[in-house]
Design a protein around this motif. Structure first.
Motif, short mmCIF file in Angstrom:
data_model
loop_
_atom_site.label_atom_id
_atom_site.label_comp_id
_atom_site.label_asym_id
_atom_site.label_seq_id
_atom_site.Cartn_x
_atom_site.Cartn_y
_atom_site.Cartn_z
N MET A 1 -13.28 8.75 4.67
CA MET A 1 -12.19 7.78 4.79
C MET A 1 -12.55 6.66 5.76
O MET A 1 -12.31 5.48 5.49
N ASP B 1 -10.83 7.78 -2.62
CA ASP B 1 -10.89 8.71 -1.49
C ASP B 1 -9.55 9.41 -1.29
O ASP B 1 -9.49 10.62 -1.11
N ARG B 2 -8.45 8.66 -1.33
CA ARG B 2 -7.11 9.27 -1.16
C ARG B 2 -6.80 10.21 -2.33
O ARG B 2 -6.18 11.26 -2.13
N THR C 1 -2.84 4.64 11.49
CA THR C 1 -3.81 5.73 11.51
C THR C 1 -3.95 6.26 12.93
O THR C 1 -4.42 5.54 13.82
N HIS D 1 -3.21 2.33 3.38
CA HIS D 1 -3.99 1.83 2.25
C HIS D 1 -3.11 1.00 1.31
O HIS D 1 -3.53 -0.06 0.82
N MET E 1 -11.37 3.25 -1.62
CA MET E 1 -10.46 3.94 -0.70
C MET E 1 -9.35 4.65 -1.48
O MET E 1 -8.88 5.73 -1.06
N CYS F 1 -1.11 7.71 3.06
CA CYS F 1 -1.48 6.68 2.07
C CYS F 1 -0.89 5.32 2.39
O CYS F 1 -1.29 4.32 1.78
#
Length: 317
Positions: A61, A123-124, A298, A246, A120, A243
């Motif tokens: 990530m 990735d999630r 984050t 993103h 990304m 999430c």
């Protein structure tokens, strides 16, 4: 500055307008743009430093987040020299080749940002839908291949449009409507048939600006299906919160990008200020907001930034 004998000579130059009607305010605009650029550079460099110096953040990530920060730096640095020249020094001339090179890097980095956001999203998707296989799917080698594929896709995808535009004669005008070079702005000055150029540009836009959001949207449909199967509401909220940063980054990129495309294609009668405003939002907002979004949303990045900004206490015996 401009000659009609051979319009494609590298000795010829374009003239950057800046912001029409606000010439008297260019000093104040220069201060504003300088502050915005400094925030973008400082924010993305901080993200890279925090990730690079914290071994606990050497995960897929954060590798993708590093790619996003590098892309944002490239997007800022590709326009900063001419923007600073226009507003600080009132120097508005840019050579023919330099203008095409700048347009190439601007569009390459913006498309690269779209590709990184797509990576990304993948990735999630893997982290939420296949958590037990996450480390085996997103290995270091696979992440490197994804990054290389995104880089080649953007650099090679934009390159033909540069050559197609470079071969056109520019005899109508040499005045560009922005403080940096954009493909949409340059192609309006060509005095030849631009049908093939427009078709190729449309294909690239569809493959990036349209396809990437569609794939991202599809990934979130699959993520939502997985979240719906989670019994605990608190766990659902936690997954959605992971999430959110993103999703915000996706909106920050695509809303100005789509807005700029719509203005250039359908806003021919709109005020020049509308075109200029959308162009600057398109380039400046994502590099500025992305570090802020990820620093706030984050926890690991926020902790690293606070640790970096908080002075260490020195105790003497």
């Amino acid at each position: 500055m401009w000659s009609s004998s051979n319009s494609n000579s590298s000795f010829y130059s374009f003239f950057l307008t800046g912001i029409p009607g606000l010439d008297a305010a260019h000093v104040w605009l220069a201060i504003l743009f300088t502050c915005v650029y400094m925030v973008a550079l400082a924010g993305n460099c901080t993200i890279l430093f925090v990730i690079g110096t914290d071994p606990s953040l050497h995960e897929p990530m954060y590798c993708f987040l590093s790619m996003l920060a590098i892309t944002d730096l490239g997007l800022s640095l590709s326009t900063m020299p001419t923007v600073m020249d226009v507003f600080w020094a009132n120097y508005r001339e840019i050579s023919f080749d330099a203008c095409f090179a700048q347009g190439y890097f601007v569009h390459s980095f913006s498309f690269m940002e779209s590709s990184v956001l797509l990576a990304m999203a993948f990735d999630r998707y893997v982290a939420i839908c296949y958590p037990l296989r996450y480390s085996s799917i997103l290995t270091s080698a696979r992440i490197a291949k994804i990054g290389l594929a995104a880089l080649c896709r953007c650099l090679l995808g934009v390159l033909p449009s540069l050559f197609l535009l470079r071969r056109l004669p520019f005899c109508r005008s040499h005045v560009l409507s922005h403080s940096y070079c954009l493909h949409q702005d340059l192609i309006k000055l060509a005095c030849a048939d631009i049908t093939f150029n427009s078709l190729y540009s449309l294909v690239v836009v569809i493959l990036v600006v349209v396809l990437d959001p569609v794939l991202i949207f599809f990934s979130y449909i699959m993520i939502c299906k997985t979240i719906a199967s989670i019994a605990s509401p608190s766990e659902r909220l936690k997954v959605l919160n992971n999430c959110l940063s993103h999703i915000l980054a996706v909106l920050v990129l695509y809303i100005p990008m789509v807005g700029l495309s719509v203005v250039h294609r359908f806003g021919k009668h709109a005020s020049p200020l509308v075109h200029i405003l959308m162009a600057n939002i398109y380039l400046l907002v994502p590099p500025v907001l992305n570090p802020i979004i990820y620093s706030i949303k984050t926890k690991q990045i926020r902790r690293g930034v606070l640790r970096l900004l908080t002075p260490r206490r020195i105790f003497f015996p």
